[in-house]
Design a protein around this motif. Structure first.
Motif, PDB file in Angstrom:
ATOM      1  N   GLY A 115      43.930  35.634  41.452  1.00 47.11           N
ATOM      2  CA  GLY A 115      43.172  35.569  40.527  1.00 47.11           C
ATOM      3  C   GLY A 115      42.622  36.617  39.723  1.00 47.11           C
ATOM      4  N   LEU A 116      41.658  36.359  38.718  1.00 44.00           N
ATOM      5  CA  LEU A 116      41.122  37.628  38.030  1.00 44.00           C
ATOM      6  C   LEU A 116      42.289  38.425  37.270  1.00 44.00           C
ATOM      7  CD1 LEU A 116      38.226  38.242  40.646  1.00 44.00           C
ATOM      8  CD2 LEU A 116      38.079  36.748  38.147  1.00 44.00           C
ATOM      9  N   CYS A 117      41.927  39.648  37.765  1.00 47.19           N
ATOM     10  CA  CYS A 117      43.167  40.353  36.974  1.00 47.19           C
ATOM     11  C   CYS A 117      44.488  40.278  37.737  1.00 47.19           C
ATOM     12  CB  CYS A 117      42.759  41.983  37.288  1.00 47.19           C
ATOM     13  SG  CYS A 117      41.300  42.664  35.944  1.00 47.19           S
ATOM     14  N   SER A 120      46.531  37.783  35.749  1.00 49.15           N
ATOM     15  CA  SER A 120      47.491  38.293  34.694  1.00 49.15           C
ATOM     16  C   SER A 120      47.893  39.673  34.691  1.00 49.15           C
ATOM     17  CB  SER A 120      46.203  38.675  33.424  1.00 49.15           C
ATOM     18  OG  SER A 120      45.292  39.508  33.776  1.00 49.15           O
ATOM     19  N   THR A 224      29.258  26.783  34.100  1.00 46.08           N
ATOM     20  CA  THR A 224      30.146  26.449  33.368  1.00 46.08           C
ATOM     21  C   THR A 224      30.018  26.313  31.891  1.00 46.08           C
ATOM     22  OG1 THR A 224      31.543  24.994  35.315  1.00 46.08           O
ATOM     23  CG2 THR A 224      32.480  24.835  32.767  1.00 46.08           C
ATOM     24  N   GLU A 231      32.278  33.217  26.566  1.00 52.69           N
ATOM     25  CA  GLU A 231      33.695  33.401  25.723  1.00 52.69           C
ATOM     26  C   GLU A 231      33.624  33.258  24.459  1.00 52.69           C
ATOM     27  OE1 GLU A 231      37.026  31.539  27.837  1.00 52.69           O
ATOM     28  OE2 GLU A 231      36.147  31.629  29.746  1.00 52.69           O
ATOM     29  N   ASP A 243      40.620  37.008  28.913  1.00 55.44           N
ATOM     30  CA  ASP A 243      41.594  36.660  30.180  1.00 55.44           C
ATOM     31  C   ASP A 243      40.726  35.786  31.120  1.00 55.44           C
ATOM     32  OD1 ASP A 243      43.265  38.271  29.126  1.00 55.44           O
ATOM     33  OD2 ASP A 243      43.542  39.660  30.544  1.00 55.44           O
ATOM     34  N   TYR A 244      39.615  36.356  31.488  1.00 56.89           N
ATOM     35  CA  TYR A 244      38.710  35.383  32.311  1.00 56.89           C
ATOM     36  C   TYR A 244      37.203  35.664  32.124  1.00 56.89           C
ATOM     37  CZ  TYR A 244      39.046  39.699  35.499  1.00 56.89           C
ATOM     38  OH  TYR A 244      39.053  41.002  35.591  1.00 56.89           O
ATOM     39  N   SER A 246      34.202  35.088  34.977  1.00 59.80           N
ATOM     40  CA  SER A 246      34.149  34.141  36.186  1.00 59.80           C
ATOM     41  C   SER A 246      33.028  34.721  37.180  1.00 59.80           C
ATOM     42  CB  SER A 246      35.286  34.373  37.013  1.00 59.80           C
ATOM     43  OG  SER A 246      36.524  33.881  36.498  1.00 59.80           O
ATOM     44  N   PRO A 255      35.701  32.098  43.469  1.00 59.25           N
ATOM     45  CA  PRO A 255      34.873  31.458  42.440  1.00 59.25           C
ATOM     46  C   PRO A 255      33.692  30.361  42.998  1.00 59.25           C
ATOM     47  CG  PRO A 255      37.097  30.400  42.515  1.00 59.25           C
ATOM     48  CD  PRO A 255      36.994  31.282  43.517  1.00 59.25           C
TER      49      PRO A 255
END
Length: 297
Positions: A115-117, A120, A224, A231, A243-244, A246, A255
């Motif tokens: 997840g996170l970086c 991607s 949320t 964002e 990208d995220y 969180s 998370p």
């Protein structure tokens, strides 16, 4: 300051530093040094008898479409900066020394690398874990210092060192140093130099909107929609994508959908122009005692 480019020279230099039981700090870098890196060196000097730094642009942590070839390299300038800060030893191997012909080993850290970086940038944290493990074994530091700006990276390194028993006979302590920021709050990064003047001004929106989101979450607002508003604010300020964004457990990086009575962290990665920026900040939950007091009639 001694500069070592081969393992034999490095090991001889480290042996001299560690003679008599002295402590040796390692500050791993990829060069293109800035005030954030120098803060790590200064903190290391406060804790340890000697400081060793490394400069190595690690190809295994770059993806096929990332900026390995364009990554800034300024060895002479970086070495001079380290010497002025009292660094005793600079380990600056080339790729052939770090990854000789036939090199076939990779370290993968499950859990915190996902997840996170990690989502991607597939393979990125395998490259990080592998090169840092090699640096620990090469330099044999008693302490290692990393910036908290790369928070997921720090979690991966700590997990790797724990799982592979690297705390003995060296790396007794892995120390995270708080993020160093520009006057407008933007986290210092070697990649900030890629930003145009327009994008640099817009980039300061990132820490401001993160602080606003944290204030809302700490105030009890739903996570949320708060992250969604963060964002939207970044995209409205000129970021091309997020990208995220969180909220995660500060230790496991799992998370969180709500703020709990344990340390949390807000992590964000967003792109502006051709540059990908990352940042993170602590999120503090009100203590249960405080909550109980506020409920009293």
């Amino acid at each position: 300051m001694q500069i070592a480019n081969t393992l034999d020279v490095l090991r001889t230099g480290v042996d001299k530093l560690r003679s008599g039981g002295d402590t040796v700090a390692l500050v791993p870098t990829m060069g293109a040094l800035h005030e954030g890196h120098l803060t790590l060196v200064r903190r290391a000097r406060e804790v340890c008898d000697h400081v060793a730094a490394s400069i190595f642009v690690n190809p295994t942590q770059f993806g096929p479409n990332e900026d390995l070839d364009a990554y800034p390299r300024q060895m002479e300038e970086d070495a001079a900066m380290l010497a002025r800060e009292g660094c005793a030893l600079l380990w600056a191997p080339d790729v052939q020394v770090m990854y000789p012909d036939g090199f076939a080993t990779s370290i993968s850290v499950a859990g915190v690398s996902k997840g996170l970086c990690g989502a991607s940038r597939p393979g990125h944290f395998d490259g990080v874990a592998t090169v840092v493990c090699k640096l620990f074994n090469q330099v044999r530091p008693t302490h290692a210092f990393f910036g908290e700006k790369d928070y997921q990276q720090l979690a991966v390194i700590r997990t790797m060192a724990r799982d592979l028993d690297l705390s003995f006979p060296h790396v007794h302590s892995i120390i995270g140093v708080p993020t160093v920021r520009e006057e407008d709050g933007l986290a210092m990064s070697s990649r900030n130099r890629y930003l145009s003047a327009e994008h640099r001004n817009a980039a300061a929106t990132l820490p401001r909107e993160m602080q606003e989101a944290i204030a809302r979450i700490e105030d009890g607002q739903d996570v949320t929609p708060t992250l969604g508003a963060l964002e939207d604010a970044l995209l409205g300020a000129g970021f091309s994508s997020v990208d995220y964004a969180s909220l995660v457990d500060a230790a496991s990086l799992a998370p969180l959908s709500a703020l709990e009575q344990r340390p949390a962290r807000l992590l964000v990665a967003a792109r502006i122009g051709t540059t990908r920026l990352i940042d993170n900040m602590a999120v503090e939950a009100a203590s249960q005692a405080t909550c109980m007091l506020t409920r009293r009639p």
